[in-house]
Enzyme design. Structure first.
Site, PDB file in Angstrom:
ATOM      1  N   ASP A  80       0.845  -1.199   0.000  1.00 27.33           N
ATOM      2  CA  ASP A  80       0.000   0.000   0.000  1.00 27.33           C
ATOM      3  C   ASP A  80       0.880   1.249   0.000  1.00 27.33           C
ATOM      4  O   ASP A  80       2.110   1.170   0.140  1.00 27.33           O
ATOM      5  CB  ASP A  80      -0.918  -0.003   1.238  1.00 27.33           C
ATOM      6  CG  ASP A  80      -2.073   0.992   1.118  1.00 27.33           C
ATOM      7  OD1 ASP A  80      -2.220   1.620   0.053  1.00 27.33           O
ATOM      8  OD2 ASP A  80      -2.826   1.137   2.108  1.00 27.33           O
ATOM      9  N   LYS A  81       0.216   2.376  -0.151  1.00 24.03           N
ATOM     10  CA  LYS A  81       0.879   3.692  -0.126  1.00 24.03           C
ATOM     11  C   LYS A  81       0.168   4.562   0.900  1.00 24.03           C
ATOM     12  O   LYS A  81      -1.038   4.417   1.091  1.00 24.03           O
ATOM     13  CB  LYS A  81       0.739   4.301  -1.514  1.00 24.03           C
ATOM     14  CG  LYS A  81       1.295   5.663  -1.705  1.00 24.03           C
ATOM     15  CD  LYS A  81       0.420   6.884  -1.817  1.00 24.03           C
ATOM     16  CE  LYS A  81      -0.998   6.939  -2.098  1.00 24.03           C
ATOM     17  NZ  LYS A  81      -1.575   8.296  -2.206  1.00 24.03           N
ATOM     18  N   HIS A  82       0.911   5.429   1.561  1.00 18.61           N
ATOM     19  CA  HIS A  82       0.260   6.439   2.404  1.00 18.61           C
ATOM     20  C   HIS A  82       0.783   7.805   2.001  1.00 18.61           C
ATOM     21  O   HIS A  82       1.992   7.995   1.849  1.00 18.61           O
ATOM     22  CB  HIS A  82       0.558   6.207   3.889  1.00 18.61           C
ATOM     23  CG  HIS A  82      -0.069   7.258   4.751  1.00 18.61           C
ATOM     24  ND1 HIS A  82      -1.379   7.190   5.168  1.00 18.61           N
ATOM     25  CD2 HIS A  82       0.415   8.434   5.213  1.00 18.61           C
ATOM     26  CE1 HIS A  82      -1.679   8.265   5.864  1.00 18.61           C
ATOM     27  NE2 HIS A  82      -0.599   9.039   5.914  1.00 18.61           N
ATOM     28  N   SER A  83      -0.137   8.759   1.820  1.00 22.98           N
ATOM     29  CA  SER A  83       0.282  10.126   1.511  1.00 22.98           C
ATOM     30  C   SER A  83      -0.048  11.011   2.704  1.00 22.98           C
ATOM     31  O   SER A  83      -1.076  10.818   3.366  1.00 22.98           O
ATOM     32  CB  SER A  83      -0.486  10.613   0.280  1.00 22.98           C
ATOM     33  OG  SER A  83      -0.490  12.023   0.240  1.00 22.98           O
ATOM     34  N   THR A 120      -9.272  10.599   0.275  1.00 24.41           N
ATOM     35  CA  THR A 120      -9.620   9.596  -0.747  1.00 24.41           C
ATOM     36  C   THR A 120     -11.013   9.011  -0.507  1.00 24.41           C
ATOM     37  O   THR A 120     -11.775   8.770  -1.441  1.00 24.41           O
ATOM     38  CB  THR A 120      -8.552   8.475  -0.740  1.00 24.41           C
ATOM     39  OG1 THR A 120      -7.294   9.088  -1.042  1.00 24.41           O
ATOM     40  CG2 THR A 120      -8.843   7.410  -1.768  1.00 24.41           C
ATOM     41  N   ARG A 168      -5.891  14.292  20.526  1.00 22.45           N
ATOM     42  CA  ARG A 168      -4.804  15.157  20.015  1.00 22.45           C
ATOM     43  C   ARG A 168      -5.381  16.323  19.224  1.00 22.45           C
ATOM     44  O   ARG A 168      -4.895  17.456  19.309  1.00 22.45           O
ATOM     45  CB  ARG A 168      -3.875  14.342  19.108  1.00 22.45           C
ATOM     46  CG  ARG A 168      -2.949  13.396  19.862  1.00 22.45           C
ATOM     47  CD  ARG A 168      -2.286  12.436  18.897  1.00 22.45           C
ATOM     48  NE  ARG A 168      -1.551  13.116  17.856  1.00 22.45           N
ATOM     49  CZ  ARG A 168      -1.385  12.627  16.611  1.00 22.45           C
ATOM     50  NH1 ARG A 168      -1.887  11.466  16.275  1.00 22.45           N
ATOM     51  NH2 ARG A 168      -0.700  13.299  15.721  1.00 22.45           N
ATOM     52  N   SER A 183       0.565   6.920  14.629  1.00 27.27           N
ATOM     53  CA  SER A 183      -0.835   6.974  14.183  1.00 27.27           C
ATOM     54  C   SER A 183      -0.965   6.404  12.769  1.00 27.27           C
ATOM     55  O   SER A 183      -1.798   5.530  12.495  1.00 27.27           O
ATOM     56  CB  SER A 183      -1.302   8.436  14.232  1.00 27.27           C
ATOM     57  OG  SER A 183      -2.535   8.588  13.603  1.00 27.27           O
ATOM     58  N   LYS A 187      -2.212   1.989  11.756  1.00 28.50           N
ATOM     59  CA  LYS A 187      -3.344   1.645  10.888  1.00 28.50           C
ATOM     60  C   LYS A 187      -2.875   0.824   9.699  1.00 28.50           C
ATOM     61  O   LYS A 187      -3.535  -0.125   9.276  1.00 28.50           O
ATOM     62  CB  LYS A 187      -4.042   2.929  10.409  1.00 28.50           C
ATOM     63  CG  LYS A 187      -4.863   3.592  11.512  1.00 28.50           C
ATOM     64  CD  LYS A 187      -5.441   4.911  11.092  1.00 28.50           C
ATOM     65  CE  LYS A 187      -4.421   6.010  11.088  1.00 28.50           C
ATOM     66  NZ  LYS A 187      -4.872   7.349  11.265  1.00 28.50           N
ATOM     67  N   LYS A 188      -1.722   1.177   9.146  1.00 26.15           N
ATOM     68  CA  LYS A 188      -1.205   0.446   7.980  1.00 26.15           C
ATOM     69  C   LYS A 188      -0.811  -0.983   8.391  1.00 26.15           C
ATOM     70  O   LYS A 188      -1.066  -1.936   7.663  1.00 26.15           O
ATOM     71  CB  LYS A 188       0.005   1.171   7.372  1.00 26.15           C
ATOM     72  CG  LYS A 188      -0.370   2.478   6.718  1.00 26.15           C
ATOM     73  CD  LYS A 188      -1.250   2.245   5.490  1.00 26.15           C
ATOM     74  CE  LYS A 188      -1.783   3.519   4.887  1.00 26.15           C
ATOM     75  NZ  LYS A 188      -2.788   3.287   3.835  1.00 26.15           N
TER      76      LYS A 188
HETATM   77  N1  URA Z   1      -2.746  11.256   9.663  1.00 26.57           N
HETATM   78  C1  URA Z   1      -2.932  10.287  10.597  1.00 26.57           C
HETATM   79  O1  URA Z   1      -3.472   9.227  10.323  1.00 26.57           O
HETATM   80  N2  URA Z   1      -2.487  10.535  11.843  1.00 26.57           N
HETATM   81  C2  URA Z   1      -1.852  11.681  12.192  1.00 26.57           C
HETATM   82  O2  URA Z   1      -1.470  11.811  13.335  1.00 26.57           O
HETATM   83  C3  URA Z   1      -1.684  12.674  11.217  1.00 26.57           C
HETATM   84  C4  URA Z   1      -2.141  12.432   9.945  1.00 26.57           C
END
Ligand code: URA
Length: 439
Positions: A80-83, A120, A168, A183, A187-188
């Site tokens: 996967d990719k995270h932006s 997205t 937060r 964070s 999740k990833k």
């Molecule tokens: N995106 C996230 O999922 N967590 C953060 O803390 C900041 C951006």
């Protein structure tokens, strides 16, 4: 150990052992730790930071706060990719099907818009019938049958992050590199990936405006992901102008479909999408070099296989079966369209990108409160890029609004976001730097 003792240790600048971090996160998930304690802990980390081992322990504890998906039944690599987010960043919509059509599996768990940036998940929700939050059985079916599925986070994945992030958000502790790192990566990791590519944006439309801050975040993400057992790399990419020529939800989906079918490919968007695809294919072990990855991704896009993969993914997840052939039949359209006119002859020399994102939010395409409903139809198209030559009266962009009043307000924001000057500025690099784990 009492939560207040763990908070004291971090307040006093001590390094927290993994078992203390795990105990605190367990309390965050179960509710044994109060909101006040979570906020105090986040503020202590904000001021005193975490080293790599602490950030890895925090990431793993948050991953294990809920379900961890298992894709071991799939016959190919899971990636996967995270932006970190920007304006006109619809890369995921093309990247997932390109990489899936090359033989990888991409269970892409994406988020909603945040601040001035688009999300997205909000974009996929513009497609009528598309189940952006399917149950796990349908999610698995889509990934298995089409190679990719772009969906939203379920309540069972990394629930500790959900609570921590919410606190937060209202206690001034979002902008902490270790907290952002844990964070994103928790999740990833909960999504069961084997490899991950990070697209860390830098510029006036990114959360990290300065190169130094983007590099620090990219280094942290890469080191912690690698420490948590993921194959990982990061690209730092430019976000000092919208990436696509469209910003909004339905309009970015249309832009993505046009990209996949070859009707319209914005140059910078193409550069970033192919660079990330090459990176993903390489870290997933499907190609032997970055060059090879670039070639495979380019061929797959040109062959129409990526467009076909996107079409199948939309159909399996409940959207129209002919969506890619006739997106205009299905995507909602705003009632009013207004062109923003260039005030003088010259070249586009700069764009206040964040303001473009805020104009979309103002039109109703993003949220000012967490429970706001997003209007999928509104947005901006035909955004001219930096370097474009214009004559007075030429369109700089086209606003899609619910009413003439909304359109006027957005047009004023877009007009003041564009700087027009007498000479053409040098082209900025789109893909600025590649970051790999040390050692
Ligand atoms: N995106 C996230 O999922 N967590 C953060 O803390 C900041 C951006």
């Amino acid at each position: 150990m009492l939560p207040q003792e763990i908070i004291r240790h971090k307040r006093d600048g001590q390094r927290l052992p993994a078992f203390e971090i795990a105990a605190f996160i367990e309390g965050v998930t179960s509710g044994a730790v109060t909101d006040g304690q979570v906020a105090a802990f986040a503020m202590a980390v904000f001021f005193n930071g975490m080293n790599r081992d602490e950030a890895v322990a925090m990431t793993l504890a948050m991953r294990d706060s809920g379900d961890v998906l298992d894709w071991s039944d799939l016959p190919g690599p899971v990636t996967d990719k995270h932006s970190t987010g920007g304006v006109g960043d619809n890369v995921s919509l093309m990247l997932a099907p390109i990489v899936a059509a090359c033989g990888a599996y991409v269970p892409m768990i994406s988020g909603r818009g945040l601040g001035h940036t688009g999300g997205t998940l909000d974009k996929m929700d513009a497609i009528p019938g598309y189940a952006s939050q399917p149950d796990i059985a349908l999610f698995r079916k889509a990934v298995l049958e089409t190679g990719c599925a772009i969906i939203g986070q379920t309540a069972d994945l990394a629930p500790a992050d959900r609570r921590l992030y919410g606190i937060r958000d209202v206690t001034g502790t979002v902008e902490s590199v270790p907290l952002i790192t844990a964070s994103i990566l928790s999740k990833k990791l909960a999504a069961g990936l084997q490899s991950l590519v990070l697209d860390v944006k830098v510029g006036n439309g990114a959360f990290m405006e300065k190169s130094r801050d983007a590099t620090a975040l990219a280094n942290s993400l890469v080191e912690v992901a690698s420490g948590a057992g993921l194959k990982v790399s990061a690209l730092i990419t430019g976000m000092s102008e919208p990436l696509a020529s469209a910003a909004g939800n339905a309009v970015e989906v249309r832009n993505a479909v046009d990209f996949l079918t070859g009707r319209l490919r914005d140059r910078r968007l193409e550069d970033v999408t192919l660079a990330l695809a090459a990176e993903m294919l390489q870290s997933a072990g499907l190609v032997s070099s970055n060059q090879d990855g670039m070639r495979r991704a380019t061929e797959t896009l040109a062959s129409g296989r990526a467009a076909a993969t996107f079409a199948r993914m939309v159909a399996v997840l409940g959207g129209p079966t002919d969506f890619v052939e006739r997106p205009e039949k299905y995507l909602p359209r705003a009632a009013t369209e207004v062109a923003v006119k260039a005030p003088a002859d010259g070249f586009v020399t700069g764009i206040a990108t964040r303001d473009i994102g805020l104009a979309v939010v103002g039109l109703g395409g993003g949220r000012t409160r967490p429970d706001d409903k997003v209007d999928p139809a509104v947005g901006i198209t035909r955004l001219l890029p930096i370097g474009a030559e214009v004559q007075a009266g030429d369109a700089l962009a086209l606003i899609h609004a619910r009413s003439p009043l909304d359109a006027e307000a957005a047009a004023a924001t877009v007009l003041s976001a564009y700087a027009i000057g007498g000479s053409k500025p040098p082209a900025d690099k789109t893909v600025i730097r590649r970051i790999l784990p040390r050692g």
